[in-house]
Design a protein around this motif. Structure first.
Motif, PDB file in Angstrom:
ATOM      1  N   PHE A  31     -21.886  23.503  -0.048  1.00 46.77           N
ATOM      2  CA  PHE A  31     -20.743  23.675  -0.951  1.00 46.77           C
ATOM      3  C   PHE A  31     -19.521  24.076  -0.146  1.00 46.77           C
ATOM      4  CE2 PHE A  31     -22.781  27.795  -0.579  1.00 46.77           C
ATOM      5  CZ  PHE A  31     -21.717  28.674  -0.414  1.00 46.77           C
ATOM      6  N   ARG A  32     -18.372  23.954  -0.784  1.00 47.31           N
ATOM      7  CA  ARG A  32     -17.133  24.430  -0.176  1.00 47.31           C
ATOM      8  C   ARG A  32     -16.332  25.175  -1.234  1.00 47.31           C
ATOM      9  NH1 ARG A  32     -13.077  21.737   4.123  1.00 47.31           N
ATOM     10  NH2 ARG A  32     -14.955  22.137   5.311  1.00 47.31           N
ATOM     11  N   ILE A  33     -15.807  26.356  -0.852  1.00 47.27           N
ATOM     12  CA  ILE A  33     -14.948  27.137  -1.738  1.00 47.27           C
ATOM     13  C   ILE A  33     -13.514  26.669  -1.526  1.00 47.27           C
ATOM     14  CG2 ILE A  33     -14.212  29.445  -2.408  1.00 47.27           C
ATOM     15  CD1 ILE A  33     -16.771  30.489  -0.944  1.00 47.27           C
ATOM     16  N   LEU A  34     -12.819  26.348  -2.618  1.00 45.87           N
ATOM     17  CA  LEU A  34     -11.442  25.863  -2.534  1.00 45.87           C
ATOM     18  C   LEU A  34     -10.452  27.002  -2.754  1.00 45.87           C
ATOM     19  CD1 LEU A  34     -11.807  22.554  -4.589  1.00 45.87           C
ATOM     20  CD2 LEU A  34     -12.000  22.869  -2.112  1.00 45.87           C
ATOM     21  N   ALA A  35      -9.280  26.857  -2.161  1.00 48.40           N
ATOM     22  CA  ALA A  35      -8.275  27.926  -2.227  1.00 48.40           C
ATOM     23  C   ALA A  35      -7.573  27.994  -3.576  1.00 48.40           C
ATOM     24  CB  ALA A  35      -7.242  27.728  -1.112  1.00 48.40           C
ATOM     25  N   HIS A  36      -7.553  26.874  -4.300  1.00 48.20           N
ATOM     26  CA  HIS A  36      -6.809  26.843  -5.563  1.00 48.20           C
ATOM     27  C   HIS A  36      -7.663  26.206  -6.664  1.00 48.20           C
ATOM     28  CE1 HIS A  36      -3.251  28.055  -3.372  1.00 48.20           C
ATOM     29  NE2 HIS A  36      -3.474  27.082  -2.509  1.00 48.20           N
ATOM     30  N   PRO A  37      -7.514  26.668  -7.912  1.00 50.62           N
ATOM     31  CA  PRO A  37      -8.303  26.090  -9.018  1.00 50.62           C
ATOM     32  C   PRO A  37      -7.814  24.695  -9.382  1.00 50.62           C
ATOM     33  CG  PRO A  37      -6.714  27.691  -9.862  1.00 50.62           C
ATOM     34  CD  PRO A  37      -6.619  27.749  -8.376  1.00 50.62           C
ATOM     35  N   PHE A  38      -8.698  23.924 -10.014  1.00 49.39           N
ATOM     36  CA  PHE A  38      -8.300  22.638 -10.579  1.00 49.39           C
ATOM     37  C   PHE A  38      -7.402  22.934 -11.781  1.00 49.39           C
ATOM     38  CE2 PHE A  38     -12.913  21.835  -9.348  1.00 49.39           C
ATOM     39  CZ  PHE A  38     -12.593  21.460  -8.054  1.00 49.39           C
ATOM     40  N   LEU A  79     -17.794  36.637   0.407  1.00 51.65           N
ATOM     41  CA  LEU A  79     -17.581  35.748  -0.738  1.00 51.65           C
ATOM     42  C   LEU A  79     -18.519  34.552  -0.653  1.00 51.65           C
ATOM     43  CD1 LEU A  79     -16.084  34.891  -3.296  1.00 51.65           C
ATOM     44  CD2 LEU A  79     -14.351  33.816  -1.843  1.00 51.65           C
ATOM     45  N   GLU A  80     -18.665  34.007   0.536  1.00 52.57           N
ATOM     46  CA  GLU A  80     -19.568  32.872   0.718  1.00 52.57           C
ATOM     47  C   GLU A  80     -20.998  33.248   0.328  1.00 52.57           C
ATOM     48  OE1 GLU A  80     -21.148  29.858   4.202  1.00 52.57           O
ATOM     49  OE2 GLU A  80     -19.195  30.832   4.467  1.00 52.57           O
ATOM     50  N   LYS A  81     -21.388  34.469   0.658  1.00 50.99           N
ATOM     51  CA  LYS A  81     -22.733  34.950   0.320  1.00 50.99           C
ATOM     52  C   LYS A  81     -22.910  35.015  -1.203  1.00 50.99           C
ATOM     53  CE  LYS A  81     -24.076  38.275   2.987  1.00 50.99           C
ATOM     54  NZ  LYS A  81     -24.220  39.659   3.540  1.00 50.99           N
ATOM     55  N   GLU A  82     -21.854  35.487  -1.909  1.00 49.22           N
ATOM     56  CA  GLU A  82     -21.917  35.573  -3.370  1.00 49.22           C
ATOM     57  C   GLU A  82     -22.038  34.175  -3.994  1.00 49.22           C
ATOM     58  OE1 GLU A  82     -22.060  37.980  -5.586  1.00 49.22           O
ATOM     59  OE2 GLU A  82     -21.982  39.648  -4.176  1.00 49.22           O
ATOM     60  N   ILE A  83     -21.211  33.234  -3.501  1.00 50.96           N
ATOM     61  CA  ILE A  83     -21.249  31.880  -4.067  1.00 50.96           C
ATOM     62  C   ILE A  83     -22.579  31.202  -3.733  1.00 50.96           C
ATOM     63  CG2 ILE A  83     -20.099  29.645  -4.168  1.00 50.96           C
ATOM     64  CD1 ILE A  83     -18.516  32.091  -5.343  1.00 50.96           C
ATOM     65  N   ARG A  84     -23.109  31.468  -2.550  1.00 47.38           N
ATOM     66  CA  ARG A  84     -24.419  30.910  -2.193  1.00 47.38           C
ATOM     67  C   ARG A  84     -25.487  31.396  -3.172  1.00 47.38           C
ATOM     68  NH1 ARG A  84     -25.733  28.067   1.815  1.00 47.38           N
ATOM     69  NH2 ARG A  84     -23.846  28.615   2.988  1.00 47.38           N
ATOM     70  N   ARG A  85     -25.370  32.654  -3.575  1.00 49.53           N
ATOM     71  CA  ARG A  85     -26.316  33.214  -4.552  1.00 49.53           C
ATOM     72  C   ARG A  85     -26.261  32.417  -5.863  1.00 49.53           C
ATOM     73  NH1 ARG A  85     -25.387  39.423  -5.239  1.00 49.53           N
ATOM     74  NH2 ARG A  85     -25.805  39.288  -3.006  1.00 49.53           N
ATOM     75  N   LYS A 116     -11.821  46.121   0.029  1.00 42.08           N
ATOM     76  CA  LYS A 116     -11.087  45.176   0.880  1.00 42.08           C
ATOM     77  C   LYS A 116      -9.657  45.013   0.370  1.00 42.08           C
ATOM     78  CE  LYS A 116     -15.010  42.283   2.261  1.00 42.08           C
ATOM     79  NZ  LYS A 116     -15.453  40.895   2.492  1.00 42.08           N
ATOM     80  N   PRO A 117      -8.707  44.757   1.265  1.00 43.68           N
ATOM     81  CA  PRO A 117      -7.339  44.500   0.819  1.00 43.68           C
ATOM     82  C   PRO A 117      -7.244  43.109   0.202  1.00 43.68           C
ATOM     83  CG  PRO A 117      -7.514  44.143   3.182  1.00 43.68           C
ATOM     84  CD  PRO A 117      -8.851  44.678   2.731  1.00 43.68           C
ATOM     85  N   PRO A 118      -6.206  42.855  -0.598  1.00 46.17           N
ATOM     86  CA  PRO A 118      -6.006  41.488  -1.103  1.00 46.17           C
ATOM     87  C   PRO A 118      -5.895  40.507   0.056  1.00 46.17           C
ATOM     88  CG  PRO A 118      -4.537  43.032  -2.204  1.00 46.17           C
ATOM     89  CD  PRO A 118      -5.180  43.790  -1.082  1.00 46.17           C
ATOM     90  N   LEU A 119      -6.499  39.337  -0.107  1.00 47.89           N
ATOM     91  CA  LEU A 119      -6.519  38.348   0.979  1.00 47.89           C
ATOM     92  C   LEU A 119      -5.749  37.097   0.570  1.00 47.89           C
ATOM     93  CD1 LEU A 119     -10.302  38.490   1.992  1.00 47.89           C
ATOM     94  CD2 LEU A 119      -8.389  39.405   3.303  1.00 47.89           C
ATOM     95  N   PRO A 120      -4.986  36.498   1.490  1.00 49.49           N
ATOM     96  CA  PRO A 120      -4.382  35.186   1.192  1.00 49.49           C
ATOM     97  C   PRO A 120      -5.497  34.183   0.896  1.00 49.49           C
ATOM     98  CG  PRO A 120      -3.554  36.083   3.284  1.00 49.49           C
ATOM     99  CD  PRO A 120      -4.693  36.953   2.863  1.00 49.49           C
ATOM    100  N   ALA A 121      -5.181  33.200   0.059  1.00 48.52           N
ATOM    101  CA  ALA A 121      -6.203  32.225  -0.368  1.00 48.52           C
ATOM    102  C   ALA A 121      -6.901  31.567   0.813  1.00 48.52           C
ATOM    103  CB  ALA A 121      -5.560  31.167  -1.263  1.00 48.52           C
ATOM    104  N   ALA A 122      -6.127  31.237   1.865  1.00 44.57           N
ATOM    105  CA  ALA A 122      -6.725  30.547   3.016  1.00 44.57           C
ATOM    106  C   ALA A 122      -7.760  31.413   3.732  1.00 44.57           C
ATOM    107  CB  ALA A 122      -5.631  30.137   3.995  1.00 44.57           C
ATOM    108  N   ASP A 123      -7.536  32.742   3.748  1.00 45.27           N
ATOM    109  CA  ASP A 123      -8.494  33.655   4.381  1.00 45.27           C
ATOM    110  C   ASP A 123      -9.666  33.949   3.452  1.00 45.27           C
ATOM    111  OD1 ASP A 123      -6.890  33.784   6.612  1.00 45.27           O
ATOM    112  OD2 ASP A 123      -5.830  35.591   5.956  1.00 45.27           O
ATOM    113  N   LEU A 124      -9.349  34.037   2.155  1.00 50.86           N
ATOM    114  CA  LEU A 124     -10.380  34.376   1.164  1.00 50.86           C
ATOM    115  C   LEU A 124     -11.530  33.381   1.199  1.00 50.86           C
ATOM    116  CD1 LEU A 124     -11.250  36.140  -1.308  1.00 50.86           C
ATOM    117  CD2 LEU A 124     -10.035  34.475  -2.735  1.00 50.86           C
ATOM    118  N   VAL A 125     -11.212  32.085   1.256  1.00 49.81           N
ATOM    119  CA  VAL A 125     -12.265  31.069   1.164  1.00 49.81           C
ATOM    120  C   VAL A 125     -13.183  31.087   2.387  1.00 49.81           C
ATOM    121  CG1 VAL A 125     -10.903  29.576  -0.340  1.00 49.81           C
ATOM    122  CG2 VAL A 125     -10.785  29.243   2.133  1.00 49.81           C
ATOM    123  N   ARG A 126     -12.754  31.768   3.458  1.00 49.50           N
ATOM    124  CA  ARG A 126     -13.608  31.863   4.651  1.00 49.50           C
ATOM    125  C   ARG A 126     -14.291  33.232   4.754  1.00 49.50           C
ATOM    126  NH1 ARG A 126      -9.119  29.095   7.017  1.00 49.50           N
ATOM    127  NH2 ARG A 126      -8.297  31.068   7.820  1.00 49.50           N
TER     128      ARG A 126
END
Length: 599
Positions: free
Chosen positions: A561-568, A537-543, A523-533
């Motif tokens: 759960f919700r994946i955030l675009a930026h780290p704390f 990726l959602e499938k991996e985090i669900r695992r 996959k190409p690099p994704l902007p953070a806003a697209d990445l979290v959707r």
């Protein structure tokens, strides 16, 4: 067990060692070309003495407080021991602290002077200096502070320093370390020379064999923990007093740390679990990029089984690794394990981990790969270590047994209480807060834990962090969060659910791991806003969430759960300087996202 010290202070070791063995290499120091140079015990003694005279010349007196705001550098250790040589007290400040945090600590501790690293730090102090009438001096390392001070004190006789040093007693205050605090204002922990001498000398006496990569070699360690944190301070003092060659590394990023580990080649390291996770994840990504994921994962499995078999043998529960397992283990030694050790400099065979809990499986992997990680536990209020795994019988997934001279008690509500000569004296100027945690010499830590039949302590959470759902179910978030974080793509996880109908989570991702994952997925690099959707990726985090939920009952499990675009980040006030989550601040900053989890 080290006896509680009867005379003297922390700086005496510098002078005693220089007299006993002046040519012993005491420290490593980088020159301007970035090359490591040896510093002998005599050279270090002379620099400490010269700087101590400079401090006296600039008006620093016995009992004065001097702040140190700097990354982990040689000069911090130099200042610490120079200040202790004249009976002054150091007040460490994180180099990332905001102007208001700096003001509070400098004002609360009434410092008379401050050492900073560079102009940005000087400007931070400058922005609040008009509210600090008691502060008279500001020294900037990168503007020549050390040579300036040494020149200023050249006319003072050595014996003036020695008279100050001989007046220091074990009960004298050595440092005031401010708790990074996940809630409220930081509190100043008053630690004496006796507190720090007892704790470090106990560790050196009990764990001295682990300082070596092999019997008889020169022990050395590279310190990359922040010296403003009690763990980093313990390493500094233990190395100087325990005659361990000490180097400093100010940058925690792998790109800067790994080359210095390779060049300095420490015999052991002291770190937080984050560092071991980074080493492991980098090794796995490298294997995956080379199309060797299968062999790497098999090597991990073998290492874990091998270490478990060794652990069982140490506790009399089994015969040790089978012949077949030993052959498999030997096969992966060159292919995988040796390369993992090379990433830490090649000589490391032992390490200590603290600051937060380490995953049992990760500890077993490193043991199987030839690096025994001794996990321990402590607080600023206990001068760092209170428990640690013993060298001969490490029980992974626990923080070990009480260090010699320490007693651990589990209160009726599950709170861990500590007693020993390393327990702090008081919070500076805050008797109410002191009385809330000190009870007849016992420290109520605020941590929840359990002792097993062999006296090994397991930390299960924080009293203040227990969530209570609207149905009345109590949930400790720490175990769930750590299990979600085990996934290589996850950077941080915070579990929410206080006064809510069920438990949910906010998750951030590791950008380095994500970049690698996207490349491996084609996959190409994704902007953070697209990445979290991204559905993959959602499938991996669900695992990761499903794996975490296997630890708890259905009522305690993460429902969504919700994946955030930026780290704390610490910069945004969401992490403490020791990388702990500031739960209230995060829930406030992400109130919209948290509400969406329940809509």
């Amino acid at each position: 067990m080290a006896a509680a010290p009867q005379v003297g202070g922390l700086a005496d070791a510098v002078f005693d060692h220089a007299q006993d063995d002046p040519q012993r290499v005491a420290l490593g120091r980088k020159d301007e070309a970035g090359q490591w140079q040896d510093v002998t015990s005599a050279q270090f003694r002379d620099e400490v003495l010269a700087l101590a005279k400079g401090l006296l010349a600039h008006g620093v007196r016995f009992g004065d407080r001097v702040a140190l705001m700097c990354r982990t550098r040689y000069e911090w250790t130099l200042f610490d021991f120079a200040l202790w040589s004249v009976g002054a007290q150091s007040v460490p400040i994180y180099s990332t602290s905001s102007a208001e945090q700096v003001f509070w600590m400098l004002h609360d501790s009434e410092v008379s002077a401050c050492m900073v690293e560079h102009e940005d730090h000087a400007m931070t102090i400058g922005s609040v200096i008009d509210r600090l009438p008691q502060m008279k001096r500001l020294w900037q390392l990168d503007a020549g502070a050390v040579p300036e001070l040494i020149e200023a004190g050249a006319h003072i006789e050595d014996d003036v320093v020695h008279r100050h040093r001989r007046a220091v007693t074990p009960d004298s205050v050595a440092t005031i370390i401010y708790t990074s605090g996940t809630t409220g204002r930081p509190k100043g922990c008053v630690l004496t020379h006796a507190n720090l001498m007892f704790d470090t000398e106990t560790l050196v006496a009990r764990w001295e064999p682990v300082f070596h990569s092999k019997p008889g070699d020169e022990p050395s360690t590279l310190l990359f923990l922040p010296l403003a944190h009690v763990f980093g301070r313990m390493v500094e003092i233990a190395a100087i007093r325990g005659r361990v060659k000490l180097g400093h590394q100010p940058v925690l990023q792998a790109s800067a740390l790994l080359p210095d580990l390779a060049a300095f080649r420490p015999s052991f390291i002291l770190a937080v679990p984050y560092i071991f996770e980074k080493v492991f994840n980098a090794a796995r990504r490298k294997a995956e990029a080379g199309g060797k994921t299968g062999p790497f994962d098999k090597a991990v499995e073998v290492a874990v089984k091998y270490a478990e078999a060794m652990e069982h043998r140490a506790f009399g529960l089994g015969p040790g690794p089978s012949a077949a397992l030993r052959i498999q283990h030997q096969l992966f030694e060159k292919l995988v394990y040796g390369k993992v050790r090379d990433a830490m400099g090649g000589r490391v065979r032992h390490a200590m981990s603290g600051g937060s809990g380490m995953n049992r499986r990760l500890g077993l992997f490193f043991e199987g790969a030839g690096v025994t990680v001794f996990e321990g536990y402590g607080l600023t209020e206990s001068s760092a270590a209170a428990t640690a795994n013993p060298p001969e019988r490490t029980r992974y997934g626990t923080v070990g047994q009480p260090i010699p001279g320490t007693t651990v008690h589990i209160a009726e509500d599950g709170e861990v209480w500590l007693h020993g000569p390393h327990i702090f004296a008081r919070y500076l100027g805050d008797p109410k807060a002191t009385d809330a945690v000190l009870h007849d010499g016992w420290l109520a830590t605020g941590d929840l834990g359990a002792l097993d039949e062999d006296g090994y302590l397991t930390i299960t959470g924080r009293k203040k962090e227990i969530l209570v759902t609207s149905s009345g179910k109590s949930v400790s978030p720490v175990g769930l969060e750590e299990r979600v974080r085990n996934h290589p793509l996850v950077s941080q996880c915070i579990v929410v659910g206080n006064d809510r109908p069920y438990v949910a989570a906010l998750v951030t991702v590791d950008q380095e791991a994500i970049d690698h994952w996207l490349a491996m997925q084609g996959k190409p690099p994704l902007p953070a806003a697209d990445l979290v959707r991204d559905p993959d990726l959602e499938k991996e985090i669900r695992r990761a969430v499903v794996a975490a939920n296997t630890l708890v009952s259905k009522a305690e499990s993460i429902r969504t759960f919700r994946i955030l675009a930026h780290p704390f980040s610490e910069e945004h006030g969401l992490l403490t300087p020791s990388l702990k989550l500031k739960r209230k601040a995060i829930e406030s900053a992400y109130a919209v996202e948290v509400d969406a989890l329940y809509s």
